[in-house]
Design a protein around this motif. Sequence first.
Motif, mmCIF file in Angstrom:
data_model
loop_
_atom_site.group_PDB
_atom_site.id
_atom_site.type_symbol
_atom_site.label_atom_id
_atom_site.label_comp_id
_atom_site.label_asym_id
_atom_site.label_seq_id
_atom_site.Cartn_x
_atom_site.Cartn_y
_atom_site.Cartn_z
ATOM 1 N N ASP A 212 9.594 -45.411 -26.927
ATOM 2 C CA ASP A 212 8.724 -45.612 -25.770
ATOM 3 C C ASP A 212 8.635 -47.100 -25.428
ATOM 4 N N CYS B 278 14.002 -38.303 -25.416
ATOM 5 C CA CYS B 278 13.249 -39.353 -24.731
ATOM 6 C C CYS B 278 11.763 -39.141 -25.004
ATOM 7 N N VAL B 279 11.055 -40.233 -25.252
ATOM 8 C CA VAL B 279 9.610 -40.149 -25.429
ATOM 9 C C VAL B 279 8.945 -41.170 -24.515
ATOM 10 N N SER C 231 10.776 -43.783 -21.849
ATOM 11 C CA SER C 231 12.234 -43.640 -21.878
ATOM 12 C C SER C 231 12.723 -42.411 -21.118
ATOM 13 N N GLY C 232 11.800 -41.533 -20.722
ATOM 14 C CA GLY C 232 12.194 -40.446 -19.843
ATOM 15 C C GLY C 232 12.788 -40.950 -18.536
ATOM 16 N N PHE D 153 12.732 -34.021 -23.390
ATOM 17 C CA PHE D 153 11.602 -34.848 -22.981
ATOM 18 C C PHE D 153 10.450 -34.562 -23.938
ATOM 19 N N ALA E 242 7.467 -37.101 -22.511
ATOM 20 C CA ALA E 242 8.051 -38.208 -21.751
ATOM 21 C C ALA E 242 7.823 -37.990 -20.269
#
Length: 281
Positions: free
Chosen positions: A9, A75-76, A79-80, A99, A102
């Motif tokens: 993140d 992705c968290v 970062s999504g 996701f 995210a």
Amino acid sequence: MATFLLLHDAFQDSGVWKQIYLELRDKGHEVHTPSYMDSMEGYTSGTCESLISNAVDKLKRYICDVGLSDAVLVCVGFSGMLGPYIASAFPSAIGHLVFWDAVVPEIGKSYIELCPADFAESLRAYSGEVMVAPVKLGSLPRLESFDHLPPKLFPVPLSVFMESYEGPSKEEWPKVTMLHTSSSDAFDIAITSKQSKQYNADWIELDLDEYPVMGKAQEVAGAIASVVPNLMETAQGGCGRRTMPHELRMQYCSLYRKRQELAELSLHRIDIPECVAGMMN
């Protein structure tokens, strides 16, 4: 086994993945945890045209360098915003997009338009500043209280949260899974099962009571691994038993501790492009 690419993140680096990384590696998976935000502190307004593009470009170079194939991209949080760019650019390298609480990007919208209202309000409160320090944003400092994993937190340019997503549409994304971990300490995005239906995505929900990226590594690693169908794990006995908590295995199993030490040495770290120093190709 499977290959996983884990993106941290905002305000963090790859160290935040350490426990989940070790759990996945212990299951026999190949795991990559590149950092992309740990060199933003020297950023000044106007230095780079697009920090999102710079981060995406650096991650693309990383994928080329390590030669990923059919990986699961997790992705968290922030970062999504990066995941669909990367997945669509490398369809043979990224076969699945996860996701984990995210932000799910929408064309023409920025992170600050998509994140929860209270988090957006906190960011807008510092709209006159170039950098936003994590200490200003609620529960982020609590990350430093985990003695077994002291992550590094970094100030982030406010502009990165204002950039609109101009990447591929959801029709161009690979298979999507949405993972939600309920936690009173989660400071960022809380995706919903309703969203999963909009994106024709599988839905996984875990009920956790700690900051999940570190406090419940075994459960989260299992959930992440479960998105890959037909995985077969090798049974282990004694102190290497899968069901034994990581902390107990570290305490009582010398062979397990040695594996973790070797795995930790291979944690992958990269920096975002050196835009401040003018070193972008």
